[in-house]
Design an enzyme around this catalytic site. Structure first.
Site, PDB file in Angstrom:
ATOM      1  N   HIS A  29      -6.854   6.277   2.351  1.00 20.57           N
ATOM      2  CA  HIS A  29      -7.502   5.275   1.491  1.00 20.57           C
ATOM      3  C   HIS A  29      -8.148   5.950   0.274  1.00 20.57           C
ATOM      4  O   HIS A  29      -7.942   5.523  -0.866  1.00 20.57           O
ATOM      5  CB  HIS A  29      -8.558   4.532   2.321  1.00 20.57           C
ATOM      6  CG  HIS A  29      -9.299   3.470   1.573  1.00 20.57           C
ATOM      7  ND1 HIS A  29      -9.057   2.128   1.755  1.00 20.57           N
ATOM      8  CD2 HIS A  29     -10.285   3.547   0.635  1.00 20.57           C
ATOM      9  CE1 HIS A  29      -9.859   1.431   0.976  1.00 20.57           C
ATOM     10  NE2 HIS A  29     -10.617   2.267   0.276  1.00 20.57           N
ATOM     11  N   GLU A  30      -8.916   7.008   0.529  1.00 22.31           N
ATOM     12  CA  GLU A  30      -9.594   7.693  -0.576  1.00 22.31           C
ATOM     13  C   GLU A  30      -8.613   8.487  -1.434  1.00 22.31           C
ATOM     14  O   GLU A  30      -8.761   8.554  -2.658  1.00 22.31           O
ATOM     15  CB  GLU A  30     -10.684   8.618  -0.029  1.00 22.31           C
ATOM     16  CG  GLU A  30     -11.807   7.887   0.695  1.00 22.31           C
ATOM     17  CD  GLU A  30     -12.465   6.823  -0.170  1.00 22.31           C
ATOM     18  OE1 GLU A  30     -12.570   7.021  -1.405  1.00 22.31           O
ATOM     19  OE2 GLU A  30     -12.866   5.777   0.373  1.00 22.31           O
TER      20      GLU A  30
END
Length: 225
Positions: A29-30
């Site tokens: 996600h990051e």
């Protein structure tokens, strides 16, 4: 105590799915945020060593524990500098959407895998097929809930950044000036469980859509079995 009690009653497959999400999907996600920001001209995440899938670089201890216990959590936000982007407004929108999109993509891959596993599980629920079925179910559910949760347009969630870029300047500034208050309101809504019903409803709809879109895979597997 209620959170701990609920966690103790979870099946081991759901717990395993949450651990995998903490170690693989939160970093993804990051990474997605940082990668899209890099494509938009901002190399801040790369320069700070965050353009990696190594969980050590991304995990937030409290957010990880909360995800393990409740299914909701977060990693350390990737640093973004809109001033370095070629088109800041467009860059922020795409960068913000990248994280939730990565969760939806992971969930979709999980649904495809589930469509392959389910015919075997339905015919003979062996230890392996049962483990895969419940693990994938938990993996899909948590990923989609994370995507929906992050798209809520309230600071500090990804959806708020998209909303601020779409709103007129004065309204966008109002959200920026009241970020702390809005964040507190968000936490209160989470703690009292108000958000669980709409998040569950939207998540279930997305899951149903993914299953409908991939039903042909399960049918094909049944035909060749």
């Amino acid at each position: 105590m209620g959170i701990i009690n609920n966690f103790l009653h979870l099946d081991r497959y759901t717990i395993l799915a949450r651990v995998v999400i903490i170690l693989l999907i939160l970093p993804l996600h990051e990474f997605a945020h940082g990668w899209v920001a890099r494509k938009c001209g901002d190399d801040t995440a790369e320069a700070s060593g965050r353009l990696t899938l190594n969980p050590v670089a991304h995990l937030d201890p409290f957010g990880s524990v909360l995800l393990l216990l409740t299914g909701f959590g977060w990693a350390k936000p990737v640093p973004i500098n809109p001033a370095r982007m070629n088109n800041p407004r467009r860059g922020i929108i795409w960068t913000s959407l990248a994280g939730p999109f990565s969760n939806l993509l992971a969930a979709f891959v999980g649904v495809v895998a589930l469509q392959i596993v389910f015919p075997f599980y339905a015919i003979s629920s062996s230890t392996i097929t049962t483990a895969l079925y419940y693990f994938l179910s938990g993996f899909i559910s948590v990923n989609i809930c994370l995507a929906v949760f992050n798209l809520i347009p309230v600071p500090p969630l990804d959806g708020s950044k998209v909303l601020m870029m779409l709103l007129p300047y004065q309204k966008s500034m109002w959200i920026q000036q009241h970020q702390q208050i809005l964040s507190i309101v968000l936490w209160v809504l989470i703690l009292v469980g108000v958000l669980s019903i709409p998040i569950s409803w939207i998540s279930d709809w997305i899951i149903d859509f993914f299953i409908w879109a991939t039903n042909w895979i399960g049918t094909l597997v049944q035909m060749v079995m």
